[in-house]
Each structure stands twice: as C-alpha cells, then as structure tokens.
Design a protein around this motif. Structure first.
Motif, PDB file in Angstrom:
ATOM      1  N   CYS A   1      24.122  31.377  34.930  1.00  0.00           N
ATOM      2  CA  CYS A   1      23.042  30.671  33.564  1.00  0.00           C
ATOM      3  C   CYS A   1      22.302  29.859  34.469  1.00  0.00           C
ATOM      4  O   CYS A   1      21.232  29.457  33.701  1.00  0.00           O
TER       5      CYS A   1
ATOM      6  N   LEU B   1      28.227  29.434  26.144  1.00  0.00           N
ATOM      7  CA  LEU B   1      29.066  30.513  26.877  1.00  0.00           C
ATOM      8  C   LEU B   1      29.730  30.430  25.837  1.00  0.00           C
ATOM      9  O   LEU B   1      30.378  29.233  24.956  1.00  0.00           O
TER      10      LEU B   1
ATOM     11  N   HIS C   1      19.278  32.171  34.398  1.00  0.00           N
ATOM     12  CA  HIS C   1      18.734  32.182  33.292  1.00  0.00           C
ATOM     13  C   HIS C   1      17.326  31.225  32.745  1.00  0.00           C
ATOM     14  O   HIS C   1      17.128  31.574  32.388  1.00  0.00           O
TER      15      HIS C   1
ATOM     16  N   HIS D   1      25.706  39.715  32.346  1.00  0.00           N
ATOM     17  CA  HIS D   1      25.568  38.550  31.202  1.00  0.00           C
ATOM     18  C   HIS D   1      24.745  38.956  30.353  1.00  0.00           C
ATOM     19  O   HIS D   1      23.846  39.731  29.815  1.00  0.00           O
TER      20      HIS D   1
ATOM     21  N   PHE E   1      27.087  35.058  26.835  1.00  0.00           N
ATOM     22  CA  PHE E   1      26.166  34.014  26.050  1.00  0.00           C
ATOM     23  C   PHE E   1      25.912  33.932  24.929  1.00  0.00           C
ATOM     24  O   PHE E   1      25.429  35.262  24.149  1.00  0.00           O
TER      25      PHE E   1
END
Length: 274
Positions: free
Chosen positions: A17, A37, A20, A87, A55
């Motif tokens: 994350c 999340l 990201h 993800h 997410f």
C-alpha cells in the motif's frame, strides 16, 4: 483488537500500500484523495497466506483517459514487485460512496492482476458495509467521517441473490470438475466463503472468512470436518489433513455442505419480511 490501525497491519500490506500511494503521488498527483482497505483485514487484522489486499481508492474526479492509462501502469508495476498477495480494488468518488453501489458508473479497477475499466466485482453492498463498519484508513478522511451509503434490506437482498446465482453456479461447476473440487484450496474457498454470506444473512453482520468458519462450526456441527478443513488450509496449511488419503471424500463433503448452507441462506427472510 477490532479494526487495526495502519501501524498494526502486516509488513507486506504496509509495503504494498505504501508503494501504491507513492506511485499515485508520482504519476497522477492530485487524483486520489483517500485510500482504504476492506475485507478480512478489517476484522482483527486477519491476514493469512493466500489472502488478498482489497482496496478502495477515492478520487477527486473521474479519471481522464491519460490518468486511467497511468493507473494501469501503476498496477502493472505493483504486480511486478509483488506477484503475491494480489492487490485488488477500484477507484470511485466520495459521491459514489454516499449513494448506492447499484448506480456507480463504470470505472477503473484491478482484480488478480487484470486492470480494466468497467463494473468491478467488488462494487457491491457488502463492500460499502465493510468500509463503513470495518474499513481501514490509509490516507485521506477517516472512514468514520465519510458518508457511506448502506441499507439493510438492500444488503440482504444482494447477498441472497449472490448465493442464489453465483454460488449456485459455482456449486454446479464443482459437480462437473471433480479434480479441482477435490483440492484443499476448494475447501477453503467454499467451506468458508459460502457460510460467510449466510452468517451475514442470519446475523445481519459481516465477518471474515475465518470468522465464518468458526460460526459454521457451531451452526453446522454435522459438517464440522469440512469446515475445519477450510480453516486448516487458510490458517494452518502445514498441519496434516484428515482428507489426505481420500481427497474425493473432501469434494463430496464440501458439495454437501455448500448445498445445505446455500439453501439455508436463500431461505432467510429479509428485514421487511421478518
């Protein structure tokens, strides 16, 4: 522990994350206002081998074609760095979360390394409820300060429909693909996934996959062995399986259990019917 904070998340979740967010800042600055999340992570931080990182990104506007192409590249980079865990998620506006997921327009999202623009499979009522009650804030407004639409009757109806359509079709597919249905991963997927929906219909509350297994162990004691097998695969994959010598028995037990829980879930009356 309840809903974990960012610092309480597993290292790999924070790493994925964090990358990201860094890539978003670098390649589409100003587009994403919040990153959140949902899923099993929101229930006491539950995360096991094979778990996904689910997410929801809240954008300041609808992405342009150029920004969508940049998002595609961002997720390709994340997938290259971390083939596992997946993800998975999608991009919506705050106004989208304030209304029903049924009317959210097509938008960018990624599922198991496949980036596309369309109706993402997680744009649904259970995601809105998980965000509202069990979501984890990584950036932006705290989820408790966002307006997230939720309706008990709509959640119940969509969950029941999911059981009656998708899960029934998957059950039929298992009958036609016995080898795949005999695998340990099938037991985790079916023996925890189907009762997860039924738990919501019966109690009105979402839960994690492991939470669903623990609930099903008590609610369906005559199917305890296959439920324990699902929990073993998810939580203790190195432990011996009681089905090791007869994987076809695992398939038969799984199909029998799923058949019963799906029928039970479809029969649960909605809030108005009660």
């Amino acid at each position: 522990m309840g809903v974990p904070t960012r610092d309480e998340l597993p290292d790999v979740v924070r790493d994925v994350c964090g990358s990201h967010l860094a890539l978003l800042d670098e390649r589409v600055p100003g587009l994403v206002d919040g990153l959140y999340l949902h899923g099993s992570l929101g229930f006491d931080g539950e995360f096991h081998g094979g778990s996904d990182i689910d997410f929801v990104a809240v954008t300041s506007r609808r992405p342009t074609q150029v920004e969508t192409d940049a998002l595609r590249g961002i997720h390709a980079e994340i997938d290259k760095r971390w083939p596992e865990p997946h993800h998975d998620g999608f991009y919506v506006t705050a106004d989208d979360l304030a209304g029903s997921p049924d009317v959210v327009p097509d938008g960018p999202g990624v599922l198991h390394q496949w980036f596309d623009v369309g109706t993402h499979c997680d744009v649904k009522h259970i995601t809105w409820r998980e965000l509202r009650d069990h979501g984890i804030t990584l950036r932006g407004k705290d989820l408790r300060d966002l307006t997230i639409w939720s309706d008990d009757a709509a959640l119940h109806a969509s969950t029941r429909e999911n059981l009656d359509t998708f899960w029934r079709s998957q059950l039929e597919a298992m009958e036609h693909h016995p080898r795949e249905a005999s695998l340990p991963q099938a037991a985790e997927w079916g023996a925890l996934g189907a009762p997860r929906l039924v738990h919501l219909l019966v109690t009105g509350r979402p839960t994690s996959k492991s939470g669903a297994g623990r609930w099903a162990r008590e609610a369906y004691p005559h199917h305890r062995e296959i439920v324990e097998e699902g929990l073993r695969v998810r939580e203790r994959p190195d432990d011996p399986s009681t089905y090791a010598a007869d994987p076809d028995r695992r398939r038969r037990d799984l199909i029998a259990f799923m058949t019963e829980v799906i029928a039970d879930g479809v029969a649960v009356p909605g809030p108005a019917e009660r």
